[in-house]
Design a protein around this motif. Structure first.
Motif, PDB file in Angstrom:
ATOM      1  N   GLU A 320      41.602  37.928  35.856  1.00 36.34           N
ATOM      2  CA  GLU A 320      42.103  38.159  34.506  1.00 36.34           C
ATOM      3  C   GLU A 320      41.475  39.426  33.924  1.00 36.34           C
ATOM      4  O   GLU A 320      42.127  40.177  33.175  1.00 36.34           O
ATOM      5  CB  GLU A 320      41.765  36.965  33.616  1.00 36.34           C
ATOM      6  CG  GLU A 320      42.484  36.952  32.280  1.00 36.34           C
ATOM      7  CD  GLU A 320      43.918  36.463  32.386  1.00 36.34           C
ATOM      8  OE1 GLU A 320      44.822  37.247  31.986  1.00 36.34           O
ATOM      9  OE2 GLU A 320      44.140  35.333  32.856  1.00 36.34           O
ATOM     10  N   ALA A 321      40.208  39.678  34.298  1.00 35.16           N
ATOM     11  CA  ALA A 321      39.517  40.869  33.805  1.00 35.16           C
ATOM     12  C   ALA A 321      40.133  42.159  34.337  1.00 35.16           C
ATOM     13  O   ALA A 321      39.925  43.233  33.769  1.00 35.16           O
ATOM     14  CB  ALA A 321      38.042  40.805  34.194  1.00 35.16           C
ATOM     15  N   LEU A 322      40.913  42.044  35.423  1.00 34.38           N
ATOM     16  CA  LEU A 322      41.575  43.212  36.006  1.00 34.38           C
ATOM     17  C   LEU A 322      43.057  43.263  35.644  1.00 34.38           C
ATOM     18  O   LEU A 322      43.800  44.076  36.180  1.00 34.38           O
ATOM     19  CB  LEU A 322      41.410  43.203  37.530  1.00 34.38           C
ATOM     20  CG  LEU A 322      39.969  43.184  38.054  1.00 34.38           C
ATOM     21  CD1 LEU A 322      39.962  43.184  39.580  1.00 34.38           C
ATOM     22  CD2 LEU A 322      39.181  44.368  37.512  1.00 34.38           C
ATOM     23  N   GLY A 323      43.486  42.370  34.763  1.00 34.13           N
ATOM     24  CA  GLY A 323      44.845  42.438  34.251  1.00 34.13           C
ATOM     25  C   GLY A 323      45.852  41.511  34.889  1.00 34.13           C
ATOM     26  O   GLY A 323      47.031  41.540  34.518  1.00 34.13           O
ATOM     27  N   ILE A 324      45.420  40.664  35.845  1.00 32.18           N
ATOM     28  CA  ILE A 324      46.357  39.729  36.473  1.00 32.18           C
ATOM     29  C   ILE A 324      45.738  38.338  36.469  1.00 32.18           C
ATOM     30  O   ILE A 324      44.609  38.151  36.940  1.00 32.18           O
ATOM     31  CB  ILE A 324      46.708  40.146  37.914  1.00 32.18           C
ATOM     32  CG1 ILE A 324      47.349  41.534  37.926  1.00 32.18           C
ATOM     33  CG2 ILE A 324      47.663  39.129  38.543  1.00 32.18           C
ATOM     34  CD1 ILE A 324      47.747  42.020  39.314  1.00 32.18           C
ATOM     35  N   ALA A 325      46.482  37.359  35.962  1.00 31.51           N
ATOM     36  CA  ALA A 325      45.992  35.988  35.914  1.00 31.51           C
ATOM     37  C   ALA A 325      45.713  35.476  37.321  1.00 31.51           C
ATOM     38  O   ALA A 325      46.465  35.781  38.260  1.00 31.51           O
ATOM     39  CB  ALA A 325      47.007  35.090  35.222  1.00 31.51           C
ATOM     40  N   PRO A 326      44.653  34.684  37.501  1.00 31.23           N
ATOM     41  CA  PRO A 326      44.279  34.212  38.837  1.00 31.23           C
ATOM     42  C   PRO A 326      45.387  33.457  39.572  1.00 31.23           C
ATOM     43  O   PRO A 326      45.512  33.568  40.792  1.00 31.23           O
ATOM     44  CB  PRO A 326      43.079  33.295  38.572  1.00 31.23           C
ATOM     45  CG  PRO A 326      42.509  33.772  37.288  1.00 31.23           C
ATOM     46  CD  PRO A 326      43.679  34.252  36.476  1.00 31.23           C
ATOM     47  N   ASN A 327      46.199  32.717  38.836  1.00 30.63           N
ATOM     48  CA  ASN A 327      47.257  31.938  39.479  1.00 30.63           C
ATOM     49  C   ASN A 327      48.525  32.740  39.728  1.00 30.63           C
ATOM     50  O   ASN A 327      49.515  32.209  40.232  1.00 30.63           O
ATOM     51  CB  ASN A 327      47.580  30.685  38.657  1.00 30.63           C
ATOM     52  CG  ASN A 327      48.001  31.014  37.234  1.00 30.63           C
ATOM     53  OD1 ASN A 327      47.599  32.030  36.682  1.00 30.63           O
ATOM     54  ND2 ASN A 327      48.796  30.147  36.637  1.00 30.63           N
ATOM     55  N   HIS A 328      48.524  34.040  39.393  1.00 29.78           N
ATOM     56  CA  HIS A 328      49.680  34.904  39.644  1.00 29.78           C
ATOM     57  C   HIS A 328      49.461  35.866  40.807  1.00 29.78           C
ATOM     58  O   HIS A 328      50.427  36.450  41.307  1.00 29.78           O
ATOM     59  CB  HIS A 328      50.020  35.733  38.398  1.00 29.78           C
ATOM     60  CG  HIS A 328      50.458  34.927  37.223  1.00 29.78           C
ATOM     61  ND1 HIS A 328      50.540  35.444  35.943  1.00 29.78           N
ATOM     62  CD2 HIS A 328      50.849  33.632  37.128  1.00 29.78           C
ATOM     63  CE1 HIS A 328      50.963  34.506  35.118  1.00 29.78           C
ATOM     64  NE2 HIS A 328      51.148  33.401  35.809  1.00 29.78           N
ATOM     65  N   VAL A 329      48.221  36.042  41.227  1.00 29.23           N
ATOM     66  CA  VAL A 329      47.907  37.101  42.183  1.00 29.23           C
ATOM     67  C   VAL A 329      48.646  36.927  43.504  1.00 29.23           C
ATOM     68  O   VAL A 329      49.256  37.878  44.022  1.00 29.23           O
ATOM     69  CB  VAL A 329      46.383  37.187  42.423  1.00 29.23           C
ATOM     70  CG1 VAL A 329      46.063  38.196  43.529  1.00 29.23           C
ATOM     71  CG2 VAL A 329      45.663  37.586  41.138  1.00 29.23           C
ATOM     72  N   GLU A 330      48.624  35.734  44.063  1.00 32.92           N
ATOM     73  CA  GLU A 330      49.248  35.532  45.373  1.00 32.92           C
ATOM     74  C   GLU A 330      50.753  35.738  45.312  1.00 32.92           C
ATOM     75  O   GLU A 330      51.337  36.348  46.217  1.00 32.92           O
ATOM     76  CB  GLU A 330      48.929  34.121  45.887  1.00 32.92           C
ATOM     77  CG  GLU A 330      47.506  33.948  46.372  1.00 32.92           C
ATOM     78  CD  GLU A 330      47.373  34.293  47.839  1.00 32.92           C
ATOM     79  OE1 GLU A 330      47.840  33.502  48.673  1.00 32.92           O
ATOM     80  OE2 GLU A 330      46.800  35.345  48.153  1.00 32.92           O
ATOM     81  N   ALA A 331      51.389  35.239  44.264  1.00 34.46           N
ATOM     82  CA  ALA A 331      52.835  35.411  44.154  1.00 34.46           C
ATOM     83  C   ALA A 331      53.193  36.889  43.989  1.00 34.46           C
ATOM     84  O   ALA A 331      54.146  37.383  44.612  1.00 34.46           O
ATOM     85  CB  ALA A 331      53.377  34.592  42.978  1.00 34.46           C
ATOM     86  N   ILE A 332      52.432  37.607  43.165  1.00 33.49           N
ATOM     87  CA  ILE A 332      52.682  39.038  43.006  1.00 33.49           C
ATOM     88  C   ILE A 332      52.446  39.770  44.325  1.00 33.49           C
ATOM     89  O   ILE A 332      53.151  40.734  44.652  1.00 33.49           O
ATOM     90  CB  ILE A 332      51.804  39.627  41.883  1.00 33.49           C
ATOM     91  CG1 ILE A 332      52.200  39.020  40.540  1.00 33.49           C
ATOM     92  CG2 ILE A 332      51.951  41.149  41.825  1.00 33.49           C
ATOM     93  CD1 ILE A 332      51.309  39.456  39.380  1.00 33.49           C
ATOM     94  N   ALA A 333      51.472  39.305  45.096  1.00 36.33           N
ATOM     95  CA  ALA A 333      51.202  39.935  46.394  1.00 36.33           C
ATOM     96  C   ALA A 333      52.423  39.881  47.302  1.00 36.33           C
ATOM     97  O   ALA A 333      52.743  40.853  48.008  1.00 36.33           O
ATOM     98  CB  ALA A 333      50.011  39.267  47.080  1.00 36.33           C
ATOM     99  N   PHE A 334      53.142  38.770  47.281  1.00 31.70           N
ATOM    100  CA  PHE A 334      54.317  38.685  48.154  1.00 31.70           C
ATOM    101  C   PHE A 334      55.521  39.389  47.552  1.00 31.70           C
ATOM    102  O   PHE A 334      56.428  39.800  48.288  1.00 31.70           O
ATOM    103  CB  PHE A 334      54.582  37.225  48.537  1.00 31.70           C
ATOM    104  CG  PHE A 334      53.656  36.788  49.628  1.00 31.70           C
ATOM    105  CD1 PHE A 334      53.972  37.008  50.958  1.00 31.70           C
ATOM    106  CD2 PHE A 334      52.429  36.233  49.337  1.00 31.70           C
ATOM    107  CE1 PHE A 334      53.092  36.670  51.972  1.00 31.70           C
ATOM    108  CE2 PHE A 334      51.538  35.886  50.341  1.00 31.70           C
ATOM    109  CZ  PHE A 334      51.872  36.107  51.666  1.00 31.70           C
ATOM    110  N   ALA A 335      55.540  39.565  46.239  1.00 35.45           N
ATOM    111  CA  ALA A 335      56.533  40.472  45.655  1.00 35.45           C
ATOM    112  C   ALA A 335      56.257  41.900  46.130  1.00 35.45           C
ATOM    113  O   ALA A 335      57.176  42.650  46.473  1.00 35.45           O
ATOM    114  CB  ALA A 335      56.488  40.392  44.125  1.00 35.45           C
ATOM    115  N   TRP A 336      54.982  42.260  46.157  1.00 35.12           N
ATOM    116  CA  TRP A 336      54.592  43.596  46.620  1.00 35.12           C
ATOM    117  C   TRP A 336      54.930  43.785  48.101  1.00 35.12           C
ATOM    118  O   TRP A 336      55.432  44.840  48.506  1.00 35.12           O
ATOM    119  CB  TRP A 336      53.103  43.806  46.384  1.00 35.12           C
ATOM    120  CG  TRP A 336      52.576  45.154  46.762  1.00 35.12           C
ATOM    121  CD1 TRP A 336      52.603  46.291  46.010  1.00 35.12           C
ATOM    122  CD2 TRP A 336      51.922  45.506  47.989  1.00 35.12           C
ATOM    123  NE1 TRP A 336      52.005  47.332  46.687  1.00 35.12           N
ATOM    124  CE2 TRP A 336      51.577  46.883  47.894  1.00 35.12           C
ATOM    125  CE3 TRP A 336      51.585  44.810  49.140  1.00 35.12           C
ATOM    126  CZ2 TRP A 336      50.919  47.555  48.926  1.00 35.12           C
ATOM    127  CZ3 TRP A 336      50.921  45.474  50.172  1.00 35.12           C
ATOM    128  CH2 TRP A 336      50.599  46.826  50.055  1.00 35.12           C
TER     129      TRP A 336
END
Length: 368
Positions: A320-336
């Motif tokens: 969260e301190a880097l701008g992405i909620a902890p529970n969103h990181v993995e899903a965004i990773a596969f979007a990437w």
């Protein structure tokens, strides 16, 4: 994304910049859809050999596709977007076997059905090409972590604590390669243990673990597992860290209470992560945690104490301190990763996965 915790699907709508000067990703919407008890039970059963596996996996893949489609529908409705405004869906599927040493990994999924249900292009099957190139097929997220979290001023470590834990070491020096690998159990053993004794899916806030006392003798025995000392590249899953593995070790410690076992399993997760960080990122300044483990304050405290015990003074915080909620990181990773496929760019890091070279990851299922 649905990970080894087998709890449900995290979905996001991610917008990526057209120029490198913009923020690396913007989250336009998010949704979480829990698995039903029967679906979770069947996915858990498919982690081990059983009768009629081929048909059962095909049926659960269909169920997952409808679940993913419902998640997409909710995302679009909440964000006020139409299907034709989405470039593609990146979908990982549900890992039911991960055996790179035998040349395969298996994610239950039916991307063709998902494309049919949504009318949107679907990009799936991200791991098999890396394995075909001699890699582990995992972890794939370090490349994404490098793209969005790297800081030229300091060495950062990103820790994903899902069912399995993995780290990405993002060095401040551009000449240094990213290091990433699975450290071992994340929540998988803790979830298993509390389900067995209290019928709960997870230890909320680590309260049960905090009520117990860690057993150093049991912790030492668990840490003797060969996987922990093996050098990267390496990856693991429920194929190794499962109920039988835990019960084999517990047989030598019948006097330990169930709460003390839970506390020790939290220590196992925290200490194996801390060991990996101390070994590969001694100059780390911040440790940024994502996944379900980021919401467990007891586990976060154990990790901070584990790092301190190894002489590291890094700040432990969520992503969260880097701008992405902890529970969103993995899903965004596969979007990437889906974006990388769409642009015909590689998605793996050979030094992380062990593949022979960079590879474009994924397969396309057109929405129309």
């Amino acid at each position: 994304m649905s990970g080894t915790s087998l709890d449900g699907v995290d979905g996001v709508i991610a917008a990526f910049p057209s120029t490198p000067t913009q923020h690396p990703v913007t989250t336009l919407g998010s949704a979480y859809m829990p698995f039903s008890a029967p679906l979770r039970q069947e996915l858990m059963a498919l982690q081990s050999p059983g009768a009629n596996e081929i048909e059962r996996e095909a049926l659960v893949a269909n169920t997952l596709a409808t679940h993913y489609a419902a998640c997409v529908e909710r995302l679009l409705a909440d964000a006020g977007l139409r299907p034709d405004q989405i470039r593609a869906i990146g979908v990982h599927g549900q890992t039911i076997r991960h055996r790179p040493e035998l040349g395969f990994t298996r994610q239950a999924n039916n991307p063709a059905l998902l494309a049919e249900l949504t009318g949107i292009d679907v990009i799936a099957d991200f791991r098999s090409r890396d394995i075909a190139a001699g890699g582990q097929g995992a972890p794939l997220v370090p490349a994404f972590h490098q793209a969005v979290f790297a800081d030229p001023q300091q060495t950062r470590v990103v820790v994903n604590i899902g069912g399995i834990a993995n780290i990405s070491v993002l060095h401040s020096h551009a000449s240094c390669d990213v290091i990433g690998f699975d450290t071992g159990p994340g929540n998988v053993l803790m979830d298993l243990w509390i389900k067995r004794h209290q019928g709960k899916d997870y230890d909320a806030n680590g309260q049960w673990a905090a009520s117990g006392q860690q057993s150093q003798a049991l912790l030492d025995a668990l840490c003797k597992e060969d996987y922990f000392a093996a050098p990267p590249p390496k990856s693991t899953g429920r194929d190794l860290f499962h109920a039988a593995w835990l019960d084999k070790h517990l047989a030598s410690f019948p006097q330990i209470s169930s709460a003390d076992v839970q506390a020790t399993l939290a220590a196992l997760t925290a200490n194996t992560i801390a060991d990996a960080i101390a070994r590969h990122a001694a100059d780390v300044k911040t440790v940024n945690v994502c996944g379900g483990g980021a919401y467990n304050p007891y586990l976060m405290l154990q990790l901070a104490q584990g790092l301190q015990a190894r002489g590291l003074t890094a700040t432990v915080q969520s992503t969260e301190a880097l701008g992405i909620a902890p529970n969103h990181v993995e899903a965004i990773a596969f979007a990437w990763l889906a974006l990388r496929f769409d642009q015909r760019l590689p998605g793996n890091l050979p030094l992380v996965t062990g593949a022979r070279d960079f590879r474009i990851l994924g397969a396309l299922y057109p929405g129309s």
